[in-house]
Design an enzyme around this catalytic site. Structure first.
Site, mmCIF file in Angstrom:
data_model
loop_
_atom_site.group_PDB
_atom_site.id
_atom_site.type_symbol
_atom_site.label_atom_id
_atom_site.label_comp_id
_atom_site.label_asym_id
_atom_site.label_seq_id
_atom_site.Cartn_x
_atom_site.Cartn_y
_atom_site.Cartn_z
ATOM 1 N N GLY A 154 1.888 1.519 -3.486
ATOM 2 C CA GLY A 154 0.670 1.731 -4.281
ATOM 3 C C GLY A 154 0.129 3.143 -4.159
ATOM 4 N N ASP A 155 0.272 3.740 -2.982
ATOM 5 C CA ASP A 155 -0.160 5.121 -2.765
ATOM 6 C C ASP A 155 0.578 6.054 -3.722
ATOM 7 O OD1 ASP A 155 -1.350 7.397 -1.305
ATOM 8 O OD2 ASP A 155 0.661 7.673 -0.488
ATOM 9 N N SER A 156 1.884 5.860 -3.837
ATOM 10 C CA SER A 156 2.687 6.707 -4.726
ATOM 11 C C SER A 156 2.365 6.459 -6.195
ATOM 12 C CB SER A 156 4.175 6.445 -4.501
ATOM 13 O OG SER A 156 4.535 6.783 -3.197
ATOM 14 N N ALA A 182 0.827 -1.209 0.000
ATOM 15 C CA ALA A 182 0.000 0.000 0.000
ATOM 16 C C ALA A 182 0.859 1.256 0.000
ATOM 17 C CB ALA A 182 -0.948 -0.005 1.201
ATOM 18 N N GLU A 220 -1.043 7.972 -6.987
ATOM 19 C CA GLU A 220 -0.923 9.434 -7.068
ATOM 20 C C GLU A 220 -0.278 9.853 -8.384
ATOM 21 O OE1 GLU A 220 -0.616 13.496 -5.056
ATOM 22 O OE2 GLU A 220 -1.049 11.683 -3.919
#
Length: 156
Positions: free
Chosen positions: A35-37, A32, A40
């Site tokens: 995955g967040d980066s 995660a 974004e």
């Protein structure tokens, strides 16, 4: 030094450093985190592909898409499209303990957002970039009912 990429000569875009473990063995919180980066970056690339490039507008629109609530809605949209393997990754991400949610985020939304980010990180590390593009395209494609709702609001 090992060449960046997937080892099959195709390359992997921005993947310069492979993880030390097989993707299936990486902690969902770590997936995660990546995955967040990646999510974004996909959002930012999408927004820059549109016409309004004012920085304030870009930031405002990005925050609408990357919020926990928005990511929960996107994951709901993706659910029918997911393979069994992808659904399992989502379950792992949703059920993992990822710390306290931000003050402005609903805990249930935050868990779903973590699940979405876990899936994005997993697909990224697996080199499934086309699948990421497919899911992202489905995420940003407005449904007919959303468009109709917006039209009704505009007429009111």
């Amino acid at each position: 030094m090992e060449e960046a990429g997937l080892g099959d000569g195709t390359g992997a875009g921005l993947l310069f450093h492979r993880p030390s473990k097989k993707t299936q063995l990486i902690n969902p919180v770590v997936l995660a985190y990546v995955g967040d980066s990646v999510f974004e970056l996909l959002v930012r690339q999408y927004l820059v592909s549109l016409t309004n490039h004012k920085s304030h507008h870009l930031h405002k629109e990005a925050t609408k898409i990357v919020s926990a609530k928005a990511q929960r809605k996107l994951l709901e949209k993706w659910q029918p499209m997911l393979s069994e393997e992808e659904a399992d990754i989502v379950r792992r991400g949703r059920n993992t303990k990822s710390g306290a949610p931000p003050k402005n985020a609903d805990p249930a939304d935050y868990r779903q957002a973590t699940a979405l980010e876990c899936l994005v990180g997993y697909l990224y590390y697996e080199g499934q970039i086309e699948r990421l593009h497919e899911l992202f395209a489905a995420a940003i494609a407005p449904s007919i009912t959303e468009e109709q709702h917006e039209e009704k609001e505009g007429q009111a």
